[in-house]
Motif scaffolding. Structure first.
Motif, PDB file in Angstrom:
ATOM      1  N   VAL A  72       0.826  -1.203   0.000  1.00 23.97           N
ATOM      2  CA  VAL A  72       0.000   0.000   0.000  1.00 23.97           C
ATOM      3  C   VAL A  72       0.864   1.258   0.000  1.00 23.97           C
ATOM      4  O   VAL A  72       0.616   2.196  -0.760  1.00 23.97           O
ATOM      5  N   GLU A  73       1.900   1.283   0.802  1.00 24.85           N
ATOM      6  CA  GLU A  73       2.718   2.482   0.941  1.00 24.85           C
ATOM      7  C   GLU A  73       3.700   2.677  -0.204  1.00 24.85           C
ATOM      8  O   GLU A  73       4.045   3.808  -0.531  1.00 24.85           O
ATOM      9  N   GLU A  74       4.170   1.595  -0.830  1.00 19.90           N
ATOM     10  CA  GLU A  74       5.211   1.744  -1.844  1.00 19.90           C
ATOM     11  C   GLU A  74       4.824   1.193  -3.216  1.00 19.90           C
ATOM     12  O   GLU A  74       4.963   1.878  -4.219  1.00 19.90           O
ATOM     13  N   ILE A  75       4.355  -0.029  -3.277  1.00 24.61           N
ATOM     14  CA  ILE A  75       4.151  -0.687  -4.567  1.00 24.61           C
ATOM     15  C   ILE A  75       3.000  -0.068  -5.357  1.00 24.61           C
ATOM     16  O   ILE A  75       3.157   0.262  -6.538  1.00 24.61           O
ATOM     17  N   PHE A  76       1.831   0.090  -4.754  1.00 25.14           N
ATOM     18  CA  PHE A  76       0.686   0.638  -5.478  1.00 25.14           C
ATOM     19  C   PHE A  76       0.939   2.063  -5.979  1.00 25.14           C
ATOM     20  O   PHE A  76       0.694   2.366  -7.139  1.00 25.14           O
ATOM     21  N   PRO A  77       1.449   2.973  -5.125  1.00 22.40           N
ATOM     22  CA  PRO A  77       1.728   4.329  -5.625  1.00 22.40           C
ATOM     23  C   PRO A  77       2.791   4.336  -6.734  1.00 22.40           C
ATOM     24  O   PRO A  77       2.669   5.099  -7.696  1.00 22.40           O
ATOM     25  N   LEU A  80       2.246   4.351 -14.448  1.00 21.60           N
ATOM     26  CA  LEU A  80       1.154   3.863 -15.288  1.00 21.60           C
ATOM     27  C   LEU A  80       1.257   2.361 -15.552  1.00 21.60           C
ATOM     28  O   LEU A  80       1.015   1.888 -16.662  1.00 21.60           O
ATOM     29  N   LEU A  81       1.641   1.618 -14.531  1.00 19.27           N
ATOM     30  CA  LEU A  81       1.771   0.165 -14.642  1.00 19.27           C
ATOM     31  C   LEU A  81       0.560  -0.526 -14.018  1.00 19.27           C
ATOM     32  O   LEU A  81       0.085  -0.120 -12.961  1.00 19.27           O
TER      33      LEU A  81
END
Length: 59
Positions: free
Chosen positions: A31-36, A42-43
């Motif tokens: 949540v904190e790193e991968i999603f943002p 734009l992946l």
């Protein structure tokens, strides 16, 4: 040619709408790193899990 789904006439969509968000427990730093990071670049993100485990469709 456009295909038509015969089920849409037989099954009312209102009976299958999700009324509350599924419960989700973050794993690690998703949540904190991968999603943002994926969003900034734009992946797409592939949410894996068995059917009915709470993966959201599209938001």
């Amino acid at each position: 040619m456009t295909a038509k789904c015969s089920l849409s006439k037989k099954l009312p969509v209102e009976d299958y709408l999700v009324e509350e968000r599924p419960y989700c427990v973050p794993m690690g730093d998703e949540v904190e790193e991968i999603f943002p990071a994926a969003c900034r670049n734009l992946l797409p993100i592939d949410l894996k899990g068995s059917t009915g485990c709470g993966k959201p469709a599209e938001e």
